[in-house]
Scaffold this active site. Structure first.
Site, mmCIF file in Angstrom:
data_model
loop_
_atom_site.group_PDB
_atom_site.id
_atom_site.type_symbol
_atom_site.label_atom_id
_atom_site.label_comp_id
_atom_site.label_asym_id
_atom_site.label_seq_id
_atom_site.Cartn_x
_atom_site.Cartn_y
_atom_site.Cartn_z
ATOM 1 C CG HIS A 182 16.090 -5.806 2.519
ATOM 2 N ND1 HIS A 182 15.178 -6.165 1.347
ATOM 3 C CD2 HIS A 182 17.114 -5.673 1.945
ATOM 4 C CE1 HIS A 182 15.885 -6.116 0.191
ATOM 5 N NE2 HIS A 182 17.182 -5.856 0.502
ATOM 6 C CG HIS A 229 23.374 -3.372 -4.477
ATOM 7 N ND1 HIS A 229 22.768 -2.665 -3.596
ATOM 8 C CD2 HIS A 229 23.193 -4.796 -4.260
ATOM 9 C CE1 HIS A 229 22.082 -3.668 -2.738
ATOM 10 N NE2 HIS A 229 22.155 -4.609 -2.965
ATOM 11 C CD GLU A 289 20.241 -5.661 -5.963
ATOM 12 O OE1 GLU A 289 19.915 -6.875 -5.851
ATOM 13 O OE2 GLU A 289 19.685 -5.166 -4.793
ATOM 14 C CD GLU A 290 18.465 -3.888 -1.730
ATOM 15 O OE1 GLU A 290 17.504 -4.493 -2.144
ATOM 16 O OE2 GLU A 290 19.453 -4.126 -1.054
ATOM 17 C CG ASP A 350 23.484 -8.344 -3.759
ATOM 18 O OD1 ASP A 350 23.711 -8.089 -2.169
ATOM 19 O OD2 ASP A 350 22.688 -8.060 -4.433
ATOM 20 C CG ASP A 405 20.649 0.510 -4.222
ATOM 21 O OD1 ASP A 405 21.423 -0.327 -4.626
ATOM 22 O OD2 ASP A 405 19.401 0.469 -4.380
ATOM 23 C CG ASP A 422 21.397 -6.194 0.449
ATOM 24 O OD1 ASP A 422 21.868 -6.230 -0.359
ATOM 25 O OD2 ASP A 422 20.107 -6.457 0.627
#
Length: 422
Positions: free
Chosen positions: A394, A92, A189-190, A212, A94, A155
């Site tokens: 994150h 992903h 995705e997030e 991922d 984003d 990520d």
């Protein structure tokens, strides 16, 4: 075999690619995604367009970015491997909206020696408190951090970089045989909506792999069952000077009581492994109406059913304590992919072989979260998850190992060989 980790030139190209991608602002927006906007932020298209352009230059077929911002392409099979079943690789583009992903300033730490790294905003990388970082120091891996003011974006731009590098290697080295390989880079995705509008009509593969994950060796075939929950408390507003006893019903107080009543030993920060949790994410509102948004996570269906009932009971109890009313709503986000993958063992067995071919011992650990692969598995395409070399996702303390990212690319090349076996 190790194609990328044994070639310093290609490894340098991988690093350059990763640095370029993390500098592109692709922060998604959970609130917009929840309202059905895809992509949730137009800036996600910047990386999508970049990837489409690179895939086109590589010579892949049917390169396109859909209106919803999914970038799709496929690599033709090697001569003699046209009948090999195709497979799909996903990552992903984003990054999360909890921590800024704008103006990322990556810092490269070559052959990291274990020294404490102090960054801006009080961010500190200390191997005495980070086992993975200590391991990277022992091996003198090259690591990449941000400057402390933002997250890094490993990520999942580490996954994107590994896929792009592996595909480019296969294009430039036709002696490595493979079947048809499809590639999808997804938005949002997030936000939990990464597969909401995935172009299934384009996908010919019957199985796929997300790239991922985290530490080298992680191979994930199991994840949480996931629900989002909203609890709305309704009170009665009036002037505080005339409220007196019984004249006011404060919905905010009921919401606060509800959050406080959630089991302390079942929160994200107090659980580990296969333990599920209740995660309050946001409280909004006023005296008259207040809303609590939370995430529910559990590895079993029965456990999730119990969590839903617990939320209902605690919400009603909190409401009654203040004379308010409570309404609960629940939305399934994704399901544990284990049962589907257990029915398709060859998908995982080929991946295990690819890990070992790359000199990586698979470590099966449950995902305390989910991936696009979780949703894709639900949609009928079994999709386990591969490591990327990213860590501390994150947050502003996120970092990535170039050596582990290179290993992920090696795994993908060996996976293509193993599936083709021709």
């Amino acid at each position: 075999m190790n194609y990328i980790t044994d070639d310093s030139k290609i490894q340098g190209e991988l690093l350059d690619r990763f640095i370029k991608y993390v500098k592109i602002w692709t922060e998604s927006n959970g609130e917009k995604a929840d309202s059905g906007i895809m992509p949730s932020e137009e800036r996600e298209r910047d990386l999508a367009k970049q990837l489409a352009a690179e895939l086109t230059v590589m010579g892949l077929q049917d390169v396109q970015t859909t209106p919803e911002c999914y970038t799709y392409a496929w690599l033709p099979a090697s001569k003699g491997c046209e009948k090999v079943p195709p497979f799909c690789l996903l990552a992903h583009i984003d990054t999360v909206d909890e921590v800024s992903g704008k103006d990322v300033k990556p810092i490269i730490h070559p052959k990291y020696d274990g020294a404490v790294i102090d960054l801006q905003c009080g961010v500190r990388h200390d191997p005495s408190k980070d086992a993975a970082l200590a391991e990277a120091a022992e091996k003198h891996e090259t690591i990449i951090t941000a400057d402390g003011t933002t997250l890094l974006g490993a990520d999942d731009k580490a996954g994107v970089s590994a896929i792009m590098t592996a595909i480019q290697y296969l294009v430039e080295n036709p002696e490595v045989k493979h079947g048809k390989i499809e590639v999808i880079f997804s938005p949002d995705e997030e936000t939990g909506h990464g597969m909401d509008k995935v172009p299934l009509k384009l996908i010919k593969s019957k199985f796929a792999y997300t790239v991922d994950g985290g530490h080298a060796g992680e191979l994930e075939t199991e994840c949480f069952n996931a629900y989002g929950a909203k609890v709305t408390f309704t009170g009665k507003a009036c002037h505080t000077g005339t409220a007196r006893k019984g004249g006011m019903v404060n919905a905010l107080c009921a919401a606060a009581r509800f959050v406080e009543s959630l089991p302390n030993n079942q929160r994200p920060e107090t659980t580990d492994g296969c333990e599920g949790f209740f995660a309050p994410m946001e409280i909004t509102g006023s005296i008259e109406t207040a809303e609590v948004s939370l995430l529910l996570r559990d590895f079993t269906d029965s456990g999730m059913a119990e969590r839903i009932e617990t939320v209902k009971a605690l919400a009603q109890s909190a409401a009654l304590s203040f004379g308010a009313k409570a309404e609960c709503s629940f939305k399934e986000q994704y399901r544990n992919m284990k049962s589907v993958l257990d029915k398709n063992p060859d998908v995982v067995e080929k991946l295990v072989q690819a890990y070992k071919e790359s000199g990586v011992e698979p470590v099966f650990s449950p995902i305390r979260g989910g991936t696009d692969g979780s949703r894709l598995t639900e949609l009928g395409i079994p999709t386990p998850n591969i490591f990327t070399g990213g860590h501390n996702f994150h947050g502003r303390a996120e970092w990535c190992s170039l050596n582990q990212m290179s290993l992920a690319a090696d795994v993908l090349i060996n996976l293509a060989r193993k599936i083709a076996d021709c």
